[in-house]
Design a protein around this motif. Structure first.
Motif, PDB file in Angstrom:
ATOM      1  N   SER A  54       5.012  -1.782   9.123  1.00 15.19           N
ATOM      2  CA  SER A  54       5.216  -1.660   7.684  1.00 15.19           C
ATOM      3  C   SER A  54       5.677  -2.984   7.075  1.00 15.19           C
ATOM      4  O   SER A  54       6.235  -3.841   7.763  1.00 15.19           O
ATOM      5  CB  SER A  54       6.248  -0.573   7.386  1.00 15.19           C
ATOM      6  N   LEU A  55       5.451  -3.109   5.781  1.00 17.54           N
ATOM      7  CA  LEU A  55       5.918  -4.315   5.095  1.00 17.54           C
ATOM      8  C   LEU A  55       7.439  -4.358   5.072  1.00 17.54           C
ATOM      9  O   LEU A  55       8.040  -5.441   5.064  1.00 17.54           O
ATOM     10  CB  LEU A  55       5.356  -4.355   3.668  1.00 17.54           C
TER      11      LEU A  55
ATOM     12  N   LEU B 155       8.332  -5.802   8.419  1.00 19.31           N
ATOM     13  CA  LEU B 155       7.942  -7.212   8.453  1.00 19.31           C
ATOM     14  C   LEU B 155       8.933  -8.069   7.685  1.00 19.31           C
ATOM     15  O   LEU B 155       9.392  -9.113   8.182  1.00 19.31           O
ATOM     16  CB  LEU B 155       6.533  -7.383   7.877  1.00 19.31           C
ATOM     17  N   LEU B 156       9.283  -7.652   6.474  1.00 24.47           N
ATOM     18  CA  LEU B 156      10.239  -8.434   5.686  1.00 24.47           C
ATOM     19  C   LEU B 156      11.591  -8.504   6.375  1.00 24.47           C
ATOM     20  O   LEU B 156      12.259  -9.541   6.368  1.00 24.47           O
ATOM     21  CB  LEU B 156      10.367  -7.844   4.289  1.00 24.47           C
ATOM     22  N   ALA B 157      12.020  -7.390   6.972  1.00 19.49           N
ATOM     23  CA  ALA B 157      13.296  -7.400   7.697  1.00 19.49           C
ATOM     24  C   ALA B 157      13.250  -8.359   8.868  1.00 19.49           C
ATOM     25  O   ALA B 157      14.211  -9.108   9.122  1.00 19.49           O
ATOM     26  CB  ALA B 157      13.630  -5.987   8.174  1.00 19.49           C
ATOM     27  N   ASN B 158      12.139  -8.388   9.594  1.00 20.82           N
ATOM     28  CA  ASN B 158      12.041  -9.290  10.738  1.00 20.82           C
ATOM     29  C   ASN B 158      11.932 -10.755  10.308  1.00 20.82           C
ATOM     30  O   ASN B 158      12.403 -11.648  11.022  1.00 20.82           O
ATOM     31  CB  ASN B 158      10.868  -8.889  11.621  1.00 20.82           C
TER      32      ASN B 158
ATOM     33  N   LEU C  61       0.825  -1.209   0.000  1.00 18.15           N
ATOM     34  CA  LEU C  61       0.000   0.000   0.000  1.00 18.15           C
ATOM     35  C   LEU C  61       0.864   1.265   0.000  1.00 18.15           C
ATOM     36  O   LEU C  61       0.438   2.305   0.489  1.00 18.15           O
ATOM     37  CB  LEU C  61      -0.939  -0.008   1.211  1.00 18.15           C
ATOM     38  N   SER C  62       2.060   1.163  -0.562  1.00 16.87           N
ATOM     39  CA  SER C  62       2.957   2.325  -0.563  1.00 16.87           C
ATOM     40  C   SER C  62       2.405   3.487  -1.376  1.00 16.87           C
ATOM     41  O   SER C  62       2.835   4.630  -1.201  1.00 16.87           O
ATOM     42  CB  SER C  62       4.330   1.926  -1.106  1.00 16.87           C
ATOM     43  N   LEU C  63       1.460   3.211  -2.274  1.00 17.78           N
ATOM     44  CA  LEU C  63       0.854   4.269  -3.075  1.00 17.78           C
ATOM     45  C   LEU C  63      -0.288   4.981  -2.348  1.00 17.78           C
ATOM     46  O   LEU C  63      -0.828   5.962  -2.855  1.00 17.78           O
ATOM     47  CB  LEU C  63       0.341   3.692  -4.400  1.00 17.78           C
ATOM     48  N   ARG C  64      -0.643   4.510  -1.167  1.00 23.20           N
ATOM     49  CA  ARG C  64      -1.746   5.136  -0.430  1.00 23.20           C
ATOM     50  C   ARG C  64      -1.457   5.297   1.063  1.00 23.20           C
ATOM     51  O   ARG C  64      -1.551   6.395   1.600  1.00 23.20           O
ATOM     52  CB  ARG C  64      -3.036   4.338  -0.612  1.00 23.20           C
ATOM     53  N   GLU C  65      -1.083   4.214   1.741  1.00 23.27           N
ATOM     54  CA  GLU C  65      -0.908   4.280   3.193  1.00 23.27           C
ATOM     55  C   GLU C  65       0.130   5.329   3.583  1.00 23.27           C
ATOM     56  O   GLU C  65      -0.103   6.130   4.486  1.00 23.27           O
ATOM     57  CB  GLU C  65      -0.480   2.916   3.733  1.00 23.27           C
ATOM     58  N   ASN C  66       1.273   5.316   2.925  1.00 26.13           N
ATOM     59  CA  ASN C  66       2.337   6.248   3.296  1.00 26.13           C
ATOM     60  C   ASN C  66       1.994   7.708   2.995  1.00 26.13           C
ATOM     61  O   ASN C  66       2.171   8.568   3.864  1.00 26.13           O
ATOM     62  CB  ASN C  66       3.652   5.846   2.625  1.00 26.13           C
TER      63      ASN C  66
ATOM     64  N   GLY D 158      -0.590 -13.016   6.344  1.00 25.60           N
ATOM     65  CA  GLY D 158       0.256 -11.916   5.928  1.00 25.60           C
ATOM     66  C   GLY D 158      -0.348 -10.592   6.339  1.00 25.60           C
ATOM     67  O   GLY D 158      -1.043 -10.499   7.360  1.00 25.60           O
ATOM     68  N   ALA D 159      -0.080  -9.563   5.529  1.00 22.77           N
ATOM     69  CA  ALA D 159      -0.459  -8.206   5.916  1.00 22.77           C
ATOM     70  C   ALA D 159      -0.641  -7.338   4.693  1.00 22.77           C
ATOM     71  O   ALA D 159      -0.229  -7.700   3.589  1.00 22.77           O
ATOM     72  CB  ALA D 159       0.629  -7.605   6.811  1.00 22.77           C
ATOM     73  N   TRP D 160      -1.268  -6.190   4.912  1.00 21.87           N
ATOM     74  CA  TRP D 160      -1.203  -5.121   3.925  1.00 21.87           C
ATOM     75  C   TRP D 160      -0.669  -3.878   4.605  1.00 21.87           C
ATOM     76  O   TRP D 160      -0.859  -3.666   5.803  1.00 21.87           O
ATOM     77  CB  TRP D 160      -2.557  -4.858   3.255  1.00 21.87           C
ATOM     78  N   GLY D 161       0.055  -3.096   3.839  1.00 23.51           N
ATOM     79  CA  GLY D 161       0.633  -1.886   4.394  1.00 23.51           C
ATOM     80  C   GLY D 161       1.617  -1.287   3.417  1.00 23.51           C
ATOM     81  O   GLY D 161       1.868  -1.839   2.343  1.00 23.51           O
ATOM     82  N   GLY D 162       2.193  -0.160   3.793  1.00 12.36           N
ATOM     83  CA  GLY D 162       3.202   0.473   2.975  1.00 12.36           C
ATOM     84  C   GLY D 162       4.571  -0.123   3.258  1.00 12.36           C
ATOM     85  O   GLY D 162       4.801  -0.733   4.312  1.00 12.36           O
TER      86      GLY D 162
END
Length: 444
Positions: A282-283, A286-289, A34-39, A266-270
């Motif tokens: 944030s995604l 999440l990916l880093a973790n 959701l980087s095009l909206r959430e952020n 999973g998740a949704w987010g920027g």
């Protein structure tokens, strides 16, 4: 209790933790970016249509298969937003919209059985976006002034059917639909049986799954985990469960892990941290973790060594300013060593060195704690000389001088290049009297 029994219990506790690590290491996360909206929602300046056009291919190149183009269920729907222009431009230029979503609101069935689609549903159809995250509210507070529970139950199947009948999905098939319970945590906490009833109804529909939010970031991780587990118990196995967690209380990333451990897919987010409130799980984090626990799936799904530069560049764009220095994982200071023993090493359990996500270690000076490695490393950054240029005796003297200055009541930002160079000069030459030391730029 015998010593043997106590040790057995202790080992069982450690095994339970390792079992959770193993579960996280094997997850193949389902993500909607959701980087095009959430952020931009929470940013100071937002995104223009040209910026969105440039961001979309970068998200695809990174590896996202599911991307939300924006939100259509905003207030004052007749006053269009950049999201509308963006989706129309993609439609008009014949862009490939496979995997693309937009957020919509539920249409309603009145007491006489007449269904009226929400304006956002009509826009979804007209803009040619093939998939949607379809939003409902379910707690008493959330539903107030919108609809009651009976109206919601009548409307959910009818609204889904309208989407199936009117929205052209990918490759000519039906649209992919997720139902997002915006106030999901509130609903589970306040009216669990009503929530279960609605979940059973949703479970009978031909949709891909649900998502649920902690939209204020107020619920503890164990609560979020319990709500996900409850949803997983009610919904059919074929349905995915995604979460979206805001950072109100600082629990967000811990809550994300609890959600995954309790059955979330999973998740949704920027990708960056900033969000509609003060940040979110944030995604990127999440990916880093997941990389931290040596997840076996994400390297094949995403260009992980581009994670840090991509996430930070998007946040800089959205904010029209720098990423906060002390932001975990993605911030400038996250991988600036102030003490050599803080270095994360790939071979060590649970460490995540910056190279794993496309970064590198840098250095910062903290007078109270910095030892030889950060002092030497920061000097090299400031001067461009090799770290080996600075011998042990000079570096040791620099550390001693920082301690002496602070004991004398002199507070100096040695991380600032000019001050660091002067400190090095003092350590290289005979010690200057205190009055000279105090002439360096400092803060009382």
């Amino acid at each position: 209790m015998s010593s043997t029994d106590a040790r057995d219990r202790a080992h069982a506790a450690l095994k339970a933790a390792q079992d959770k690590i193993d579960l996280l290491a094997g997850i193949r996360p389902f993500l909607i970016d959701l980087s095009l909206r959430e952020n931009p929602v929470g940013s100071r300046v937002g995104q223009t249509i040209d910026e969105k056009m440039a961001i979309l291919p970068r998200l695809r190149e990174f590896g996202f298969k599911n991307i939300s183009l924006g939100t259509l269920d905003y207030a004052i729907p007749d006053e269009l937003e950049v999201d509308d222009d963006f989706m129309r431009k993609l439609r008009d230029t014949g862009a490939d919209l496979r995997g693309c979503f937009a957020f919509t609101a539920i249409g309603l069935v009145d007491a006489d059985g007449r269904f009226t689609p929400d304006p956002s549903q009509v826009k979804l159809r007209d803009y040619g976006v093939p998939n949607t995250v379809h939003e409902i509210y379910l707690s008493p507070f959330g539903m107030a002034k919108m609809y009651d529970l009976d109206t919601l139950k009548r409307s959910i199947p009818a609204s889904v059917q309208w989407l199936i009948d009117n929205v052209k999905g990918e490759n000519g098939g039906p649209p992919r639909i997720f139902i997002n319970i915006v106030d999901g945590c509130d609903a589970f906490a306040e009216t669990p049986d009503d929530t279960f009833d609605v979940l059973e109804l949703i479970g009978s529909l031909p949709i891909e799954g649900i998502t649920m939010e902690d939209d204020r970031g107020t619920y503890m991780p164990f609560q979020v985990g319990a709500y996900v587990a409850a949803a997983r118990a009610i919904l059919p196995e074929r349905m995915k469960i995604l979460v979206h967690l805001h950072a109100g209380g600082g629990f967000e990333n811990a809550s994300m892990i609890e959600a995954l451990l309790n059955g979330a897919d999973g998740a949704w987010g920027g990708l960056p941290k900033q969000a509609a409130v003060i940040g979110h799980a944030s995604l990127g984090e999440l990916l880093a973790n997941l990389a931290r626990v040596k997840n076996r799936e994400i390297d094949g799904m995403f260009r992980m060594k581009e994670l840090l530069p991509l996430a930070t560049s998007l946040q800089v764009l959205d904010e029209n300013g720098p990423v906060p220095d002390d932001l975990p994982v993605l911030g400038n200071n996250a991988y600036r060593l102030s003490l050599s023993s803080f270095r994360q090493i790939d071979e060590r359990f649970m460490d995540l060195p910056p190279e794993r996500i496309g970064g590198q270690y840098r250095y910062r000076i903290c007078p109270v704690v910095s030892d030889a490695e950060p002092v030497r490393g920061r000097l090299a950054e400031v001067t461009g000389e090799a770290p080996g240029t600075y011998d042990d005796a000079v570096v040791d003297t620099m550390i001693r001088l920082m301690r002496r200055d602070l004991r004398a009541g002199v507070r100096i930002d040695y991380d600032e290049p000019a001050n660091l160079i002067q400190l090095h000069a003092r350590a290289t030459n005979p010690p200057a009297p205190l009055s000279t030391a105090m002439q360096v730029t400092h803060e009382h």
